[in-house]
Write a protein that holds these residues in place. Structure first.
Motif, PDB file in Angstrom:
ATOM      1  N   LYS B 481       0.827  -1.198   0.000  1.00 49.10           N
ATOM      2  CA  LYS B 481       0.000   0.000   0.000  1.00 49.10           C
ATOM      3  C   LYS B 481       0.863   1.249   0.000  1.00 49.10           C
ATOM      4  O   LYS B 481       0.611   2.204  -0.738  1.00 49.10           O
ATOM      5  CB  LYS B 481      -0.927  -0.027   1.216  1.00 49.10           C
ATOM      6  N   LYS B 482       1.910   1.212   0.821  1.00 48.66           N
ATOM      7  CA  LYS B 482       2.790   2.367   0.915  1.00 48.66           C
ATOM      8  C   LYS B 482       3.495   2.616  -0.417  1.00 48.66           C
ATOM      9  O   LYS B 482       3.592   3.745  -0.891  1.00 48.66           O
ATOM     10  CB  LYS B 482       3.804   2.112   2.029  1.00 48.66           C
ATOM     11  N   LEU B 483       3.961   1.544  -1.022  1.00 46.97           N
ATOM     12  CA  LEU B 483       4.636   1.686  -2.315  1.00 46.97           C
ATOM     13  C   LEU B 483       3.688   2.267  -3.360  1.00 46.97           C
ATOM     14  O   LEU B 483       4.056   3.144  -4.140  1.00 46.97           O
ATOM     15  CB  LEU B 483       5.139   0.320  -2.791  1.00 46.97           C
ATOM     16  N   VAL B 484       2.479   1.750  -3.377  1.00 48.25           N
ATOM     17  CA  VAL B 484       1.508   2.196  -4.383  1.00 48.25           C
ATOM     18  C   VAL B 484       1.190   3.676  -4.178  1.00 48.25           C
ATOM     19  O   VAL B 484       1.195   4.465  -5.128  1.00 48.25           O
ATOM     20  CB  VAL B 484       0.225   1.332  -4.294  1.00 48.25           C
ATOM     21  N   THR B 485       0.952   4.045  -2.911  1.00 52.27           N
ATOM     22  CA  THR B 485       0.612   5.436  -2.633  1.00 52.27           C
ATOM     23  C   THR B 485       1.757   6.361  -3.037  1.00 52.27           C
ATOM     24  O   THR B 485       1.538   7.392  -3.689  1.00 52.27           O
ATOM     25  CB  THR B 485       0.323   5.609  -1.133  1.00 52.27           C
TER      26      THR B 485
END
Lengths: 154, 874
Positions: B481-485
């Motif tokens: 999620k962090k990478l995508v955001t």
């Protein structure tokens, strides 16, 4: 009815060659931003009636389109939600079908969103009707709302 | 490897022996990559079911069903190139003829054979290990048998069931947790010096033991079991220990490890390692070029590996080789994470500091039950491994950094988040593209980033579907999620969660905004938060805003401006049907109705010619009521004591119940009483989508409560609450939120769950996908609702109290207000005239709307039965 000052409130000119104005209700009978159905004579229509959905906007305009929903076949459009959509950069008042949420322009009758469905027949657009408000006295409850029907039909 | 010739006309045949997770991955990868159709595949599975998620086996105890454990897309097994035979145990391999034979007497020819038989639970040679009441923990059937036994024991004794788990490793701890979940009191018997001794060092083991004991589980280390003794009934009754100690038991679980199922390979003359396992090379091939082995049965680089991620890697290698590639096994990632509620343990890389010259950084907080250790190379920067106990939140971010230099002070990665000394260590971690983010599916940080930058994924769900990251154990999802955001922000993509053209906010954001600003009207909300104060909303935002206002500033649905915002159902307080008429559903709390009530409903239906049918929610629906008839119908219903059932609203609908302990000989609690109490509490509550509840009076679950948004099932001690069950297009079973609550705790829990959902769900988002979307999923919901981790509990309680206190029957209030009644006029110029287009035909003694065909061909008029002019008024 005597001679009266007339306010033309429909944005579009009538599409019929001649118009018969039918009195429907008092302006104050219409709740702003909520539709109302009217049962009008329609000699050429099935059952001899035509149903019209009337919508009074906050700015005082009254618009009329078919009450018949071309996607479901039911006479329900007057019970849809009145809203606004930007079309070509301009806000257009709309009416959405309470059954399957198709959205129609109240000004032109055009179906703006088919919600992924095909109409039962025809284009899926609505007919529009001219509306005028006629003032017939001091305390006339906002005036008399009249809907124009095709005069050549009778 | 043979079979890589794409010029062949007829496909070759691959036979996979075994139907576990690795076999599933192999077939999935083959169908994914073999676009030319060079291989057909037959999977011979011993278990009577399709491959399932064995890693999540323990969750079978905590509310999930076997079907919830299904892996991947079921469509895989419908692929014409794939044949899955369940319950088909292979008993022999003929390498000369290239066939396998099964216990059912069938023979299957192969061009290539893959052994994916996995392991058996190893049964230690303790006398008494075959007594009834002794179980292993490996398959769904094992778990189901264990559950059945414990439930039987529970019914037998007045005291808690006594359990023992022999083996204090990963599996033993999970089994102990499962036993506890079933209401037993387990003791973990560990031969070694500390728990999880294969993954965790002594310091971590001690911290872990404290945490485990804190959960109410007993632990005995350094203990060898010498015998399992039978009780008088001939079932397991006592453990005798080598040190002379003993322990009374009702159930024993053996969790001392697994043994590769290499018997087929051994019998077929393939090389088998001294400690078991079919020996393969880095391409997963045996000495026979037509036979490979993958997963736990394969002895690769000198060891069998009992973890799923290396098994998946082997499956991918075999597929690659079958299609002419040259992939080779890179070495196993043996990182592990314990899946036991309340205990956070992770171990990765060189957890024991066995690398020469390695250094250890340790941070321990015995009071908080936290132990963290990083193993670094002699440069004091390069991460070699680690052990995290009590707080493994750093695991997902640290594991991909294995073999790399950590930026900054390594100690910063061990300090609790928020500690200023930590300097945001984890937050600043910039993963290199080749760092492995999802080890189950071997997805790198670069692949996740590319899903956003090259494949136009704009959310985690799309990235999961595109890359498979996070689709197996899910532990890497926060990192994904962090990478995508980050990637989306970098690309300048603003992820639009705008409600419609009139609001840039999502429903949840708008809810918060309206709540904080204390707004009470649509006009104010539009003026304050709308994109264009002059525009007046639409069919999307109007019902959303009026729903938000209904829980923040309760008022009648037809009060003033609010009436103009309602969908037709809420506007006329009835359900519009296909012909524009409505159906009427009076409330019947808990499904109770008196004979007098039934008679009134019967009379109304008869007088108005309404089609009558029972709903799925234990009440009665009357169809075909015209809008101008609704006030008269409701006047009669209200006079008879009925009130609105809100069957028309995005709102709490009803609480279904079984008959419960007042009548049923099995019931353990008064389910109807509780259902009525809940229904009267939550009636009329507006929500992002419809909400249904159910209460069952015992574990037989006759109310089917687990198909409801909130399902409550009676236990001997109180109530278990399950949440997120949905029917509809994507059926879901509700999952356990909290157990053994008394009445007041139950109501507080349901209050908070419902209100948290009302506050934060998206427009038209039902509870099941909402629970998935909450940060942390079900655990995240539990943290907020049960543990009050956000400190909003009192706020949610107050908001529910406002709802309960301001409830009024909206139909009764409407009947008392002539202004509101004017809305039910059929035509503004003919308020009582029926829509002349309505037409009905008779069917099975009642009416139904005429079809277009029936209208068109009826001569001269449609057949009108009990139509507009035929009703009898009282």
């Amino acid at each position: 009815m005597t001679t009266l000052p007339v306010t033309e409130v429909a944005a579009e000119a009538p599409a019929f060659s001649s118009v018969v104005w039918v009195s429907v209700c008092r302006f104050d009978d219409l709740v702003p931003e909520r539709g109302a159905a009217a049962l009008l004579p329609g000699p050429d229509s099935p059952g001899g009636h035509v149903q019209v959905a009337l919508v009074r906007l906050l700015d005082g305009r009254v618009l009329a389109v078919d009450n018949h929903d071309p996607f479901s076949g039911a006479n329900v459009l007057s019970r849809g939600i009145v809203g606004w959509r930007t079309v070509d950069g301009r806000p257009v008042p709309t009416l959405s079908s309470p059954l399957h949420k198709q959205v129609f322009s109240l000004e032109t009758g055009t179906c703006l969103d088919t919600a992924g469905k095909a109409p039962l027949g025809g284009s899926g657009d609505l007919r529009t009707y001219p509306v005028r408000v006629v003032h017939d006295g001091q305390d006339d409850a906002g005036g008399l709302v009249q809907v124009g029907l095709p005069g050549d039909a009778r | 490897m043979p079979g890589s010739d794409p010029a062949r006309d007829t496909p070759q045949h691959l036979v996979v022996v075994g139907g576990g997770m690795v076999a599933h991955r192999l077939v999935e990868a083959l169908r994914d990559r073999d676009t030319d159709g060079t291989w057909d595949v037959t999977v011979l599975a011993e278990e009577p079911r399709a491959p399932y998620d064995r890693v999540a086996l323990t969750s079978y105890f905590t509310g999930r069903d076997p079907e919830d454990l299904a892996l991947g897309d079921a469509a895989l097994w419908a692929d014409p190139r794939v044949r899955l035979l369940r319950g088909e145990a292979v008993v022999g391999i003929d390498r000369e003829a290239r066939t396998v034979s099964t216990a059912a007497g069938r023979t299957f020819a192969y061009d290539h054979l893959v052994l994916a038989t996995g392991s058996n639970a190893a049964v230690p040679p303790i006398p008494g290990n075959d007594l009834p009441g002794v179980f292993v923990y490996r398959t769904i059937d094992d778990v189901a048998a264990l559950r059945g036994w414990v439930e039987e024991q529970r019914a037998r004794w007045d005291r808690p069931v006594r359990g023992a788990v022999i083996g204090g490793g990963l599996l033993g701890l999970e089994a102990a947790g499962a036993l506890q979940h079933l209401g037993a009191q387990p003791t973990i018997i560990q031969f070694g010096s500390h728990l999880m001794s294969a993954q965790v060092d002594l310091g971590g083991g001690h911290a872990l033991q404290r945490l485990i004991q804190g959960l109410g589980l007993a632990v005995r280390c350094d203990t060898a079991t010498s015998r399992i003794r039978a009780n008088r009934r001939g079932t397991a009754g006592r453990l005798d220990f080598a040190d002379g100690g003993r322990l009374d038991v009702d159930v024993v679980v053996l969790a001392t490890g697994v043994r590769p199922r290499d018997e087929l390979g051994r019998a077929a003359g393939l090389e088998v390692a001294a400690r078991g396992g079919v020996v393969v090379d880095d391409a997963c091939r045996t000495a026979d070029p037509h036979v490979s082995a993958v997963g736990e049965v394969a002895c690769i680089q000198g060891a069998c590996i009992g973890l799923v991620a290396p098994g998946y890697a082997m499956a991918e290698i075999v597929v690659d080789r079958l299609l002419g590639g040259s992939a080779a096994f890179p070495g196993a990632d043996t990182a592990t994470k314990l899946k036991l509620a309340g205990v956070d343990v992770a171990s990765f890389g060189d957890a024991f500091g066995r690398t020469e010259g390695s250094l250890e950084v340790v941070w321990a907080d015995p009071v908080g039950g936290v132990y963290k250790k990083l193993v670094l190379a002699d440069d004091a920067r390069t991460l070699l491994g680690g052990v995290l106990v009590g707080d493994a939140s750093a695991y997902t971010a640290l594991r991909p950094m294995l073999g790399r230099e950590l930026p900054g002070d390594p100690a910063a990665f061990l300090l609790p988040e928020g500690d200023p000394a930590a300097g945001g260590g984890l937050a600043n971690l910039a993963l290199p593209d080749d760092a492995n983010v999802c080890s189950c599916n071997n997805v790198s940080a670069g692949t996740v980033r590319a899903a956003v930058t090259e494949h136009a994924c704009t959310d985690v769900a799309a990235v999961k579907a595109c890359t498979r990251a996070g689709t197996t154990c899910g532990s890497c999802l926060p990192l994904v999620k962090k990478l995508v955001t980050t990637e989306l922000e970098r690309a300048g993509v603003t992820v639009s969660n705008a409600l419609c053209e009139h609001f840039d906010l999502s429903r949840a954001q708008l809810y918060d905004a309206v709540r904080v600003a204390g707004l009470t009207s649509f006009t104010d909300v539009l003026g304050r938060f709308g994109t264009d104060g002059a525009s007046r909303g639409c069919d999307i935002c109007k019902p959303v805003v009026v729903s938000i206002l209904s829980t923040l500033a309760p008022a009648h649905v037809l009060d003033g401006e609010r009436a103009t915002l309602q969908d037709t159902n809420d506007h006329l307080m009835a359900n519009m049907q296909k012909d524009g008429t409505y159906s009427v559903v009076p409330r019947m709390p808990g499904g109770e109705v008196t004979p007098e009530g039934l008679i009134v409903i019967g009379e109304i239906a008869r007088d108005y010619g309404l089609y009558t049918k029972l709903t799925g929610g234990q009440r009665i629906d009357m169809f075909g009521a015209r809008m101008e008839q609704l006030p008269d119908i409701w006047r009669r219903l209200v006079d008879a004591g009925f009130e609105s059932g809100q069957a028309y609203g995005k709102s709490v609908r009803m609480v279904k119940s079984c008959v419960g302990s007042t009548w049923c000989r099995y019931g353990v609690q008064d389910s109807v009483g509780m259902a009525v109490r809940l229904e009267l509490r939550y009636r009329g509550l507006r929500s992002p989508h419809k909400i249904k509840l159910g209460v069952s009076g015992c574990a037989r679950e006759c109310a089917e409560a687990r198909s409801k948004d909130v399902g409550i099932i009676a236990t001997e001690k109180g109530w278990n609450v399950y949440v997120g069950g949905n029917g509809g297009f994507t059926p879901r079973h509700a999952r356990l939120l909290a157990e053994d609550l008394d009445d007041d705790a139950l109501i507080r829990t349901v209050d908070r769950f419902l209100m948290y959902y009302v506050r934060t769900a998206d427009r038209l988002q039902r509870t099941a996908p909402w629970v998935d979307d909450v940060e942390g999923g079900l655990d995240g919901v539990r943290a907020v609702v049960v543990e009050d981790s956000l400190g909003i509990g009192a706020d949610l309680d107050a908001q529910m109290a406002l709802h309960v206190g301001s409830y009024e029957d909206e139909w009764r209030a409407t009947l008392e207000d002539p202004d509101k009644l004017r809305r039910f006029a059929s035509f503004v110029n003919a308020p009582d005239t029926a829509d002349p287009s309505l037409a009905y035909v008779a069917e099975r003694g009642q009416v139904r709307p005429a079809s277009p065909d029936e209208r068109d061909h009826a001569v001269p008029e449609p057949v009108l039965v009990a139509g507009p002019s035929l009703e009898v008024r009282r």
